[in-house]
Motif scaffolding. Structure first.
Motif, PDB file in Angstrom:
ATOM      1  N   VAL A   1       1.148   4.476   1.867  1.00 31.47           N
ATOM      2  CA  VAL A   1       2.293   3.706   1.371  1.00 31.47           C
ATOM      3  C   VAL A   1       2.368   2.408   2.159  1.00 31.47           C
ATOM      4  O   VAL A   1       2.416   2.429   3.394  1.00 31.47           O
ATOM      5  N   ASP A   2       2.357   1.261   1.448  1.00 33.81           N
ATOM      6  CA  ASP A   2       2.368  -0.017   2.160  1.00 33.81           C
ATOM      7  C   ASP A   2       3.791  -0.428   2.532  1.00 33.81           C
ATOM      8  O   ASP A   2       4.764   0.294   2.251  1.00 33.81           O
TER       9      ASP A   2
ATOM     10  N   GLU B   1       5.742  -2.519   1.330  1.00 34.56           N
ATOM     11  CA  GLU B   1       6.640  -2.767   0.207  1.00 34.56           C
ATOM     12  C   GLU B   1       6.942  -1.505  -0.590  1.00 34.56           C
ATOM     13  O   GLU B   1       7.631  -1.556  -1.608  1.00 34.56           O
TER      14      GLU B   1
ATOM     15  N   TYR C   1       4.681   0.499  -2.083  1.00 37.91           N
ATOM     16  CA  TYR C   1       3.709   0.852  -3.115  1.00 37.91           C
ATOM     17  C   TYR C   1       2.817   1.986  -2.622  1.00 37.91           C
ATOM     18  O   TYR C   1       2.407   2.008  -1.453  1.00 37.91           O
ATOM     19  N   VAL C   2       2.532   2.911  -3.520  1.00 40.20           N
ATOM     20  CA  VAL C   2       1.801   4.130  -3.162  1.00 40.20           C
ATOM     21  C   VAL C   2       0.359   4.038  -3.637  1.00 40.20           C
ATOM     22  O   VAL C   2       0.095   3.763  -4.813  1.00 40.20           O
ATOM     23  N   ASP C   3      -0.573   4.268  -2.714  1.00 37.28           N
ATOM     24  CA  ASP C   3      -1.995   4.366  -3.056  1.00 37.28           C
ATOM     25  C   ASP C   3      -2.373   5.843  -3.018  1.00 37.28           C
ATOM     26  O   ASP C   3      -2.434   6.455  -1.955  1.00 37.28           O
TER      27      ASP C   3
ATOM     28  N   ARG D   1       8.399   7.394 -10.140  1.00 35.74           N
ATOM     29  CA  ARG D   1       9.217   6.553  -9.261  1.00 35.74           C
ATOM     30  C   ARG D   1      10.572   6.288  -9.933  1.00 35.74           C
ATOM     31  O   ARG D   1      11.570   6.896  -9.595  1.00 35.74           O
TER      32      ARG D   1
END
Length: 236
Positions: free
Chosen positions: A77-78, A80, A82-84, A186
């Motif tokens: 998770v970065d 911001e 966002y999930v990788d 989400r």
């Protein structure tokens, strides 16, 4: 449960135990599972299969916890938010382990169709459909050229962008049971569109499942649309 289903459950239990054994000694695995180390050795090495009830316990209880931990270790998770999750959705053997855990560890009825949205949910949907022995269908953001009749679901997002998904009308029959799945939930907007497709097809919702829930908003939004079981393997 017929003989083939029992055998599939037993083999999946062995797969779960083998995954756990990769990072544990047999004594540590015995402590984790509360099963004798000697039995575990025979299961992992393929000499015997666990009994049906023991296999069910491994898949439903131990498997769900173990796969949830494995999934969490693969997620990035970065800053911001966002999930990788590419290391999970690109790993078909891992998803093949997830399928029986979902089927046996959640309260989903056996569906006639597993429905997702292109593209990242397709590998998960394919694994679940294969395990259930049912059809897999996925909605796209554009129409297939050779298909004449579509089910269409459209929603205007908070950003003002209009999101539309199309599914060939023949993919879901009236009265069929549909399990809606995706890799990530989400906001719940995608799941709501998929539920719109199920409703338009006059089909029934068997449940809503995601590998990962990013917060609770999407889960709550889905609960506002259906009384069917809703779940995720892990939450970030």
């Amino acid at each position: 449960m017929n003989r083939a289903e029992k055998a599939a459950l037993q083999l999946r239990a062995v797969d779960v135990l083998r995954m756990l054994k990769e990072t544990r000694t047999y004594d540590e695995l015995a402590e984790t599972t509360e099963l004798p180390a000697g039995d575990l050795n025979r299961y992992v090495n393929g000499h015997v299969l666990p009994g049906t009830e023991r296999a069910r316990e491994v898949v439903e209880d131990l498997g769900r916890e173990a796969l949830g931990q494995e999934l969490e270790a693969r997620i990035r998770v970065d800053d911001e938010g966002y999930v990788d999750n590419s290391s999970a959705v690109f790993d078909q053997p891992f998803l093949d382990l997830v399928a029986p855990v979902v089927a046996n560890g959640f309260e989903f009825d056996r569906p006639d169709v597993v429905l997702t949205a292109a593209t990242d949910g397709i590998t998960l949907a394919a694994s679940l459909a294969s395990y259930y022995g049912t059809r897999c269908a996925y909605a796209k953001k554009r129409k297939e050229t050779a298909v004449e009749e579509f089910i269409e679901a459209r929603e205007r997002l908070q950003s003002g962008i209009e999101l539309t998904y199309y599914l060939p009308e023949s993919a879901i029959e009236e009265g069929e049971s549909v399990l809606v799945v995706d890799d990530l939930i989400r906001s719940g907007e995608t799941q709501e569109l998929l539920l719109d497709i199920v409703e338009t097809a006059d089909a029934d919702v068997a449940g809503v499942f995601a590998l990962i829930a990013a917060g609770e908003d999407g889960i709550e939004r889905a609960r506002g649309r259906t009384d069917a079981p809703i779940g995720a393997l892990t939450t970030v």
